[in-house]
Motif scaffolding. Sequence first.
Motif, PDB file in Angstrom:
ATOM      1  N   PRO A   1       0.852  -1.172   0.071  1.00 15.82           N
ATOM      2  CA  PRO A   1       0.221   0.092  -0.040  1.00 15.82           C
ATOM      3  C   PRO A   1       0.971   1.395  -0.038  1.00 15.82           C
ATOM      4  CG  PRO A   1      -0.652  -1.816   1.487  1.00 15.82           C
ATOM      5  CD  PRO A   1       0.381  -2.075   1.044  1.00 15.82           C
ATOM      6  N   ALA A   2       0.432   2.453  -0.721  1.00 19.34           N
ATOM      7  CA  ALA A   2       1.178   3.538  -0.918  1.00 19.34           C
ATOM      8  C   ALA A   2       1.408   4.119   0.584  1.00 19.34           C
ATOM      9  CB  ALA A   2       0.331   4.460  -1.455  1.00 19.34           C
ATOM     10  N   GLY A   3       0.508   3.798   1.480  1.00 21.38           N
ATOM     11  CA  GLY A   3       0.865   4.261   2.854  1.00 21.38           C
ATOM     12  C   GLY A   3       2.060   3.687   3.719  1.00 21.38           C
ATOM     13  N   LEU A   4       2.362   2.330   3.322  1.00 21.20           N
ATOM     14  CA  LEU A   4       3.270   1.796   3.785  1.00 21.20           C
ATOM     15  C   LEU A   4       4.795   2.131   3.372  1.00 21.20           C
ATOM     16  CD1 LEU A   4       2.275  -1.961   4.175  1.00 21.20           C
ATOM     17  CD2 LEU A   4       2.463  -0.131   5.959  1.00 21.20           C
ATOM     18  N   ALA A   5       4.553   2.576   1.975  1.00 22.26           N
ATOM     19  CA  ALA A   5       5.702   3.157   1.277  1.00 22.26           C
ATOM     20  C   ALA A   5       6.129   4.309   1.696  1.00 22.26           C
ATOM     21  CB  ALA A   5       5.678   3.307  -0.262  1.00 22.26           C
ATOM     22  N   LEU A   6       5.292   5.357   1.953  1.00 20.03           N
ATOM     23  CA  LEU A   6       5.607   6.350   2.892  1.00 20.03           C
ATOM     24  C   LEU A   6       6.440   6.118   4.413  1.00 20.03           C
ATOM     25  CD1 LEU A   6       2.115   8.278   2.595  1.00 20.03           C
ATOM     26  CD2 LEU A   6       4.362   9.013   1.365  1.00 20.03           C
ATOM     27  N   LEU A   7       5.932   5.052   4.842  1.00 17.79           N
ATOM     28  CA  LEU A   7       6.584   4.733   6.061  1.00 17.79           C
ATOM     29  C   LEU A   7       7.766   4.513   6.078  1.00 17.79           C
ATOM     30  CD1 LEU A   7       3.459   3.140   7.917  1.00 17.79           C
ATOM     31  CD2 LEU A   7       4.602   5.480   8.624  1.00 17.79           C
ATOM     32  N   GLN A   8       8.253   3.801   4.762  1.00 16.75           N
ATOM     33  CA  GLN A   8       9.876   3.527   4.898  1.00 16.75           C
ATOM     34  C   GLN A   8      10.574   4.360   5.066  1.00 16.75           C
ATOM     35  OE1 GLN A   8      10.906   1.502   1.101  1.00 16.75           O
ATOM     36  NE2 GLN A   8       9.862  -0.532   1.561  1.00 16.75           N
ATOM     37  N   LEU A   9      10.379   5.945   4.828  1.00 22.02           N
ATOM     38  CA  LEU A   9      11.204   6.824   5.440  1.00 22.02           C
ATOM     39  C   LEU A   9      11.225   7.312   6.719  1.00 22.02           C
ATOM     40  CD1 LEU A   9      10.540   9.661   2.825  1.00 22.02           C
ATOM     41  CD2 LEU A   9      12.576   8.706   3.241  1.00 22.02           C
ATOM     42  N   VAL A  10      10.562   6.620   7.614  1.00 23.18           N
ATOM     43  CA  VAL A  10      10.546   6.900   8.952  1.00 23.18           C
ATOM     44  C   VAL A  10      10.844   5.859   9.819  1.00 23.18           C
ATOM     45  CG1 VAL A  10       8.998   9.052   8.621  1.00 23.18           C
ATOM     46  CG2 VAL A  10       7.867   6.866   9.041  1.00 23.18           C
ATOM     47  N   THR A  11      11.146   4.634   9.461  1.00 21.72           N
ATOM     48  CA  THR A  11      11.312   3.447  10.112  1.00 21.72           C
ATOM     49  C   THR A  11      12.880   2.799   9.558  1.00 21.72           C
ATOM     50  OG1 THR A  11      10.126   2.245   8.336  1.00 21.72           O
ATOM     51  CG2 THR A  11       9.017   2.925  10.366  1.00 21.72           C
ATOM     52  N   PRO A  12      13.420   2.122  10.494  1.00 26.60           N
ATOM     53  CA  PRO A  12      14.740   1.505  10.185  1.00 26.60           C
ATOM     54  C   PRO A  12      14.675   0.622   8.846  1.00 26.60           C
ATOM     55  CG  PRO A  12      14.394   1.399  12.518  1.00 26.60           C
ATOM     56  CD  PRO A  12      12.947   1.701  12.081  1.00 26.60           C
ATOM     57  N   ALA A  13      15.701   0.579   8.313  1.00 28.83           N
ATOM     58  CA  ALA A  13      15.812  -0.426   7.036  1.00 28.83           C
ATOM     59  C   ALA A  13      15.197  -1.890   7.271  1.00 28.83           C
ATOM     60  CB  ALA A  13      17.062  -0.480   6.286  1.00 28.83           C
ATOM     61  N   GLY A  14      14.481  -2.445   6.641  1.00 31.85           N
ATOM     62  CA  GLY A  14      13.926  -3.691   6.705  1.00 31.85           C
ATOM     63  C   GLY A  14      12.642  -3.621   7.435  1.00 31.85           C
ATOM     64  N   THR A  15      12.201  -2.697   8.218  1.00 25.14           N
ATOM     65  CA  THR A  15      10.933  -2.526   9.117  1.00 25.14           C
ATOM     66  C   THR A  15       9.696  -2.815   8.199  1.00 25.14           C
ATOM     67  OG1 THR A  15      12.088  -1.088  10.741  1.00 25.14           O
ATOM     68  CG2 THR A  15       9.600  -1.420  10.899  1.00 25.14           C
ATOM     69  N   ILE A  16       9.485  -2.213   7.158  1.00 25.47           N
ATOM     70  CA  ILE A  16       8.459  -2.070   6.345  1.00 25.47           C
ATOM     71  C   ILE A  16       8.669  -3.004   4.962  1.00 25.47           C
ATOM     72  CG2 ILE A  16       6.913  -0.909   4.960  1.00 25.47           C
ATOM     73  CD1 ILE A  16       6.473  -0.046   7.956  1.00 25.47           C
ATOM     74  N   ARG A  17       7.811  -4.142   4.923  1.00 24.46           N
ATOM     75  CA  ARG A  17       7.954  -4.999   3.888  1.00 24.46           C
ATOM     76  C   ARG A  17       8.167  -4.215   2.487  1.00 24.46           C
ATOM     77  NH1 ARG A  17       2.772  -5.235   5.781  1.00 24.46           N
ATOM     78  NH2 ARG A  17       1.116  -4.847   3.948  1.00 24.46           N
ATOM     79  N   ARG A  18       8.719  -4.875   1.531  1.00 25.40           N
ATOM     80  CA  ARG A  18       8.673  -4.087   0.386  1.00 25.40           C
ATOM     81  C   ARG A  18       7.632  -4.670  -0.771  1.00 25.40           C
ATOM     82  NH1 ARG A  18      14.120  -7.172  -2.421  1.00 25.40           N
ATOM     83  NH2 ARG A  18      13.567  -9.397  -2.029  1.00 25.40           N
ATOM     84  N   THR A  19       7.106  -6.054  -0.276  1.00 18.97           N
ATOM     85  CA  THR A  19       5.909  -6.364  -1.160  1.00 18.97           C
ATOM     86  C   THR A  19       5.075  -7.317  -0.112  1.00 18.97           C
ATOM     87  OG1 THR A  19       5.439  -8.054  -2.937  1.00 18.97           O
ATOM     88  CG2 THR A  19       7.600  -8.423  -1.687  1.00 18.97           C
ATOM     89  N   ASP A  20       3.781  -7.258  -0.668  1.00 14.46           N
ATOM     90  CA  ASP A  20       2.559  -8.020   0.143  1.00 14.46           C
ATOM     91  C   ASP A  20       3.106  -9.526   0.205  1.00 14.46           C
ATOM     92  OD1 ASP A  20       1.452  -6.096   1.361  1.00 14.46           O
ATOM     93  OD2 ASP A  20      -0.293  -5.985  -0.072  1.00 14.46           O
ATOM     94  N   GLU A  21       4.112  -9.962  -0.744  1.00 16.71           N
ATOM     95  CA  GLU A  21       4.180 -11.212  -0.844  1.00 16.71           C
ATOM     96  C   GLU A  21       4.925 -11.375   0.223  1.00 16.71           C
ATOM     97  OE1 GLU A  21       6.220 -12.507  -4.669  1.00 16.71           O
ATOM     98  OE2 GLU A  21       4.334 -12.040  -5.836  1.00 16.71           O
TER      99      GLU A  21
END
Length: 279
Positions: free
Chosen positions: A254-274
């Motif tokens: 989701p686009a909202g999670l892509a936004l959150l990649q900027l404010v969390t440590p690397a690897g915290t937010i998944r890169r794909t729903d798979e």
Amino acid sequence: MMTKALAVLVSTQLLLEAVTAFCPLSRPLRPSGRVRSTASNNDQLRRTQAGHIFATDDSNENNTGSSSSYESSASVTKGLVSSLTSLTNNIFGGSSKEPADTADLKTSLYTPPTSPEELLTRIQKEYTQNNYLWTGNIDTSSFVPNCTFTDPTLSFVGVEKYVQNVGNLVPIVEYALGEEQISNSTLLDITLEKDKGYIQTRWNMIGELNALFWKPKIDVIGRTKFWYRQGETNGNDSNSAVQVYFYDEEWEIPAGLALLQLVTPAGTIRRTDEERVMS
């Protein structure tokens, strides 16, 4: 197109940090008793603050969609990105005059492709040679002048507008990448659907924003359909041009999670729903 969204995200996060620093109401109430401040607490705080700002349906972890498109993304996300894009264009673009730096973005072979196979080869080079997800550098001869460009956060018409927008936003991306400029547009797959009239790519956009002091990492997998049609070329060439008239980009989160990649440590937010399905 992802370049545009990324530049807007950087601008948004810098705004978030400024608001946190200077606006007391944006800070969390200090609980009674002694609380040990840790890096993880700070990371969680930054994610929570961003979650409030980007409070959208598509940032909900219960969302089971396999991708985000312009139609499925929450209106708050699209409205925010659109507004900040306009603001950035006004600040860096100054007037309607095209920025001088956009000359490099007009990488045109002058003669449009004349077959779907040739178009596929050119699109492939956008990833493998131009790193276009980060640079915005595209071969404009592969697109009709009034091509529609769409991603989960933005939609607009016109190659010239694309060139102008990216020309204003790329400097922000280059600044965020820092001296190392670690970025890559990895092409995972490319297929020609000749009977349907489009070329589809699956890609992984990876970059380390080392100039930002919290050093986030962008790692998003997405898919793009390049819808093409056959038209007439100018001049005496008997071959018809095969050009893209609709650029349709989706992200696998989701686009909202892509936004959150900027404010969390690397690897915290998944890169794909798979990755959520497999976990």
